[in-house]
Design a protein around this motif. Structure first.
Motif, PDB file in Angstrom:
ATOM      1  N   ASP A 136       0.833  -1.198   0.000  1.00 36.27           N
ATOM      2  CA  ASP A 136       0.000   0.000   0.000  1.00 36.27           C
ATOM      3  C   ASP A 136       0.872   1.253   0.000  1.00 36.27           C
ATOM      4  OD1 ASP A 136      -2.939   0.949   0.419  1.00 36.27           O
ATOM      5  OD2 ASP A 136      -1.784   2.099   1.895  1.00 36.27           O
ATOM      6  N   PHE A 137       1.976   1.198   0.733  1.00 31.34           N
ATOM      7  CA  PHE A 137       2.878   2.353   0.830  1.00 31.34           C
ATOM      8  C   PHE A 137       3.531   2.661  -0.508  1.00 31.34           C
ATOM      9  CE2 PHE A 137       7.167   4.057   1.644  1.00 31.34           C
ATOM     10  CZ  PHE A 137       6.827   5.230   2.322  1.00 31.34           C
ATOM     11  N   ILE A 138       3.868   1.640  -1.292  1.00 34.31           N
ATOM     12  CA  ILE A 138       4.553   1.868  -2.568  1.00 34.31           C
ATOM     13  C   ILE A 138       3.576   2.102  -3.724  1.00 34.31           C
ATOM     14  CG2 ILE A 138       6.538   0.511  -1.839  1.00 34.31           C
ATOM     15  CD1 ILE A 138       5.547  -1.776  -3.586  1.00 34.31           C
ATOM     16  N   GLY A 139       2.285   2.144  -3.434  1.00 33.78           N
ATOM     17  CA  GLY A 139       1.310   2.503  -4.457  1.00 33.78           C
ATOM     18  C   GLY A 139       0.338   1.426  -4.872  1.00 33.78           C
ATOM     19  N   MET A 140       0.522   0.187  -4.391  1.00 33.80           N
ATOM     20  CA  MET A 140      -0.438  -0.881  -4.704  1.00 33.80           C
ATOM     21  C   MET A 140      -1.516  -0.849  -3.614  1.00 33.80           C
ATOM     22  SD  MET A 140       2.332  -3.827  -5.770  1.00 33.80           S
ATOM     23  CE  MET A 140       1.112  -4.979  -6.419  1.00 33.80           C
ATOM     24  N   ARG A 141      -2.461   0.051  -3.789  1.00 33.50           N
ATOM     25  CA  ARG A 141      -3.406   0.393  -2.735  1.00 33.50           C
ATOM     26  C   ARG A 141      -4.344  -0.753  -2.370  1.00 33.50           C
ATOM     27  NH1 ARG A 141      -4.240   5.629  -1.720  1.00 33.50           N
ATOM     28  NH2 ARG A 141      -5.011   4.722   0.229  1.00 33.50           N
ATOM     29  N   MET A 142      -4.736  -0.776  -1.091  1.00 35.64           N
ATOM     30  CA  MET A 142      -5.766  -1.709  -0.648  1.00 35.64           C
ATOM     31  C   MET A 142      -7.095  -1.251  -1.217  1.00 35.64           C
ATOM     32  SD  MET A 142      -4.749  -2.272   3.355  1.00 35.64           S
ATOM     33  CE  MET A 142      -3.029  -2.339   3.877  1.00 35.64           C
ATOM     34  N   ASN A 143      -7.779  -2.120  -1.914  1.00 36.19           N
ATOM     35  CA  ASN A 143      -9.005  -1.745  -2.604  1.00 36.19           C
ATOM     36  C   ASN A 143      -9.921  -2.952  -2.687  1.00 36.19           C
ATOM     37  OD1 ASN A 143     -10.810  -1.418  -5.037  1.00 36.19           O
ATOM     38  ND2 ASN A 143      -9.846   0.606  -5.055  1.00 36.19           N
ATOM     39  N   LYS A 144     -11.064  -2.863  -2.025  1.00 35.03           N
ATOM     40  CA  LYS A 144     -12.001  -3.991  -2.031  1.00 35.03           C
ATOM     41  C   LYS A 144     -12.690  -4.204  -3.374  1.00 35.03           C
ATOM     42  CE  LYS A 144     -16.255  -5.829  -0.039  1.00 35.03           C
ATOM     43  NZ  LYS A 144     -16.930  -5.910  -1.362  1.00 35.03           N
ATOM     44  N   PRO A 145     -13.226  -3.159  -4.036  1.00 32.61           N
ATOM     45  CA  PRO A 145     -13.889  -3.408  -5.329  1.00 32.61           C
ATOM     46  C   PRO A 145     -12.981  -4.095  -6.351  1.00 32.61           C
ATOM     47  CG  PRO A 145     -14.424  -1.219  -4.530  1.00 32.61           C
ATOM     48  CD  PRO A 145     -13.362  -1.751  -3.629  1.00 32.61           C
ATOM     49  N   LEU A 146     -11.678  -3.755  -6.338  1.00 32.57           N
ATOM     50  CA  LEU A 146     -10.735  -4.414  -7.243  1.00 32.57           C
ATOM     51  C   LEU A 146     -10.171  -5.686  -6.641  1.00 32.57           C
ATOM     52  CD1 LEU A 146      -8.682  -1.350  -8.575  1.00 32.57           C
ATOM     53  CD2 LEU A 146     -10.704  -2.428  -9.589  1.00 32.57           C
ATOM     54  N   TYR A 147     -10.326  -5.877  -5.337  1.00 33.30           N
ATOM     55  CA  TYR A 147      -9.766  -6.998  -4.578  1.00 33.30           C
ATOM     56  C   TYR A 147      -8.271  -7.123  -4.879  1.00 33.30           C
ATOM     57  CZ  TYR A 147     -10.921 -10.904  -1.482  1.00 33.30           C
ATOM     58  OH  TYR A 147     -11.051 -11.731  -0.383  1.00 33.30           O
ATOM     59  N   THR A 148      -7.548  -6.020  -4.654  1.00 30.13           N
ATOM     60  CA  THR A 148      -6.127  -5.969  -4.962  1.00 30.13           C
ATOM     61  C   THR A 148      -5.346  -6.945  -4.081  1.00 30.13           C
ATOM     62  OG1 THR A 148      -5.869  -4.134  -3.410  1.00 30.13           O
ATOM     63  CG2 THR A 148      -6.235  -3.582  -5.735  1.00 30.13           C
ATOM     64  N   ILE A 149      -4.108  -7.208  -4.495  1.00 29.63           N
ATOM     65  CA  ILE A 149      -3.292  -8.172  -3.771  1.00 29.63           C
ATOM     66  C   ILE A 149      -2.946  -7.665  -2.373  1.00 29.63           C
ATOM     67  CG2 ILE A 149      -1.127  -7.284  -4.737  1.00 29.63           C
ATOM     68  CD1 ILE A 149      -0.193 -10.239  -4.864  1.00 29.63           C
TER      69      ILE A 149
END
Length: 395
Positions: free
Chosen positions: A343-356
C-alpha cells in the motif's frame, strides 16, 4: 456451504487406533470411523468466528448508512465493512480442511463439491440478480437481458469450488513435524495461489483499457450515452481499471451491478462519503455500472480461500495449542506487513478491485482474529490438553 463435521468416536478401541482431528493427517486411517448422529460436534472456535462475522455483516448493513467507518470504502482504503467478505472466504477455506481430511473417493468428493458450488451459484442468481419485478407488474419474472450475473454468493461458490478441488487433489504425502513442513506438503496448493496472484497482477496492470461508453436513462425515459475516456494501462481508478473492462467485455455491461460503490467518492457525490447529488464537474464514469464481485476480482477471492486452507492445515497437523498459535501468528503478521508495504509503494488496498494488498491485509487480519478466538476458546475450556481430544473429521 463449507460443510464439515467433527465427530467423537463412541468406540474406545477405534479412538485408540484413529488419530484425533488435530494430531495430524499424515498417519491417519484412510477410512472414517462410523459414528452415531448424536455424537457429532462442531469446532467451537471456527463457529464463533463465523458467528461474529455474520454479526458484523448485519451491523454493516444496518448501521453502515450513517456510520462511514462501518460502511464499505468508496474506493481505495479499507473500513470495518470491507473485512466481512474476506472473513467468510477465509472461514470456507479452514472448514474445507476439516471436511476433506480423509477423502477415500476423490472423484465422488469432486462431484459433490461441483454440485454444491452450482447450487450456491444458482441461489446467488435468484437472490442477487436484482431484476425480479413486482407481482402486479405486466413484466413479472426475471429480465434475462439485464440480470446481474455475479454477486456475493456466486463469488463464494467459485472460491469454494477451486479451494475444494485443491484440497481434494493437491496434497502431498510429506511428514509434518514443524511449520515449514506444511509448505512442502501443500506446495502445489501454494503454487496455485501464487499463480493466481501473479496472473491477477499482470492483468490488472498490463491490460490496455480503451475508451468506452454506456447508456443511462434520462428525463422522460430518454437514453443518454456517456463516454469514458481512458486509453491507459495499469490505471486502478474507478473508470479505467482492467477489472471493470474484463467484466464489461465478458459479462456485458447490462449484467453488472448498477449501484457502484464509487458513487460515494468525492468526485461523484456532494455528500461524500455518502450517496448524494452529482457535483457539476462529476466525471463521466460516476453513473457507470461496476460489479464489486466481478470475474477478475474473484481471482484474488480464490486466493483468500486458499489461505484459509493453510490455516486449517495447522489444526490437523499440530496438537499443542502453542504450536498452532505460533504457526498462525507468523504468517498473519507477515501478510499484514507485506500488505502495508504494498500500500505504501502505491499498490493500494481496494475492495472493489480486490487488490493483492487488500488480500494480504484481510487474510492476515482473519488469521490474527481466528488465533485470538481460538486462544479464548481454549482458556474457556479450562486449559485442557486439547478441547477436541478423541475427535476426528468426516468428509
Amino acid at each position: 456451504m463449507a460443510g464439515y463435521e467433527l465427530v467423537r468416536s463412541d468406540d474406545g478401541a477405534a479412538a485408540a487406533t484413529t488419530p484425533d482431528l488435530e494430531s495430524g493427517a499424515s498417519k491417519a486411517s484412510p477410512l472414517p470411523t462410523p459414528v452415531s448422529p448424536a455424537a457429532r460436534q462442531r469446532l467451537v472456535s471456527l463457529d464463533v468466528f463465523r458467528g461474529i462475522t455474520v454479526l458484523l455483516m448485519i451491523i454493516v448493513d444496518d448501521a453502515g448508512g450513517f456510520l462511514p467507518a462501518l460502511n464499505h470504502s468508496p474506493w481505495d482504503g479499507v473500513t470495518i465493512g470491507d473485512f466481512v467478505m474476506p472473513f467468510f472466504l477465509f472461514i470456507v477455506g479452514v472448514s474445507l480442511t476439516l471436511a476433506y481430511k480423509r477423502v477415500p473417493e476423490r472423484l465422488e468428493a469432486t462431484k459433490k463439491a461441483v454440485l454444491r458450488a452450482l447450487k450456491l451459484f444458482c441461489l446467488g442468481l435468484v437472490l442477487q440478480g436484482g431484476f425480479f419485478h413486482g407481482v402486479r407488474s405486466l413484466t413479472f419474472g426475471v429480465d434475462i437481458t439485464e440480470i446481474r450475473l455475479m454477486g456475493i454468493l456466486q463469488r463464494i461458490a467459485i472460491a469454494y469450488l477451486i479451494a475444494a478441488i485443491c484440497e481434494i487433489w493437491l496434497k502431498g504425502n510429506d511428514e509434518v513435524d514443524r511449520g515449514l513442513d506444511l509448505l512442502r506438503r501443500y506446495r502445489y496448493q501454494l503454487f496455485v495461489g501464487l499463480l493466481l496472484s501473479v496472473m491477477y497482477t499482470v492483468l490488472l496492470y498490463g491490460i490496455y483499457v480503451p475508451d468506452w461508453e454506456y447508456q443511462i436513462t434520462g428525463p422522460g425515459s430518454t437514453e443518454k450515452s456517456l463516454l469514458v475516456k481512458c486509453g491507459v494501462r495499469g490505471d486502478t481508478g474507478p473508470g479505467c481499471n482492467a477489472v471493470g473492462m474484463v467484466d464489461r467485455t465478458m459479462l456485458g455491461i447490462d449484467h453488472l451491478y448498477r449501484r457502484p460503490v464509487y458513487a460515494r467518492t468525492k468526485e461523484c457525490s456532494i455528500d461524500y462519503p455518502e450517496n448524494g447529488p452529482l457535483p457539476p464537474d462529476a466525471p463521466s464514469w460516476c453513473q457507470a455500472p461496476f460489479d464489486p464481485e466481478g470475474l477478475l476480482s474473484s481471482v484474488m477471492a480464490i486466493v483468500t480461500c486458499l489461505m484459509g486452507l493453510q490455516f486449517g492445515h495447522v489444526i490437523i497437523h499440530f496438537e499443542k495449542h502453542k504450536e498452532r498459535i505460533i504457526n498462525w501468528l507468523i504468517p498473519s503478521f507477515s501478510m499484514l506487513a507485506l500488505a502495508f508495504l504494498m500500500d505504501f509503494i502505491g499498490m493500494r488496498m481496494n475492495k472493489p478491485l480486490y487488490t493483492i494488498s487488500y488480500t494480504f491485509a484481510t487474510a492476515g487480519a482473519a488469521g490474527f482474529f481466528f488465533a485470538g478466538i481460538y486462544t479464548l476458546t481454549c482458556m474457556g475450556s479450562g486449559n485442557q490438553p486439547s478441547p477436541w481430544s478423541g475427535w476426528e473429521s468426516t468428509p
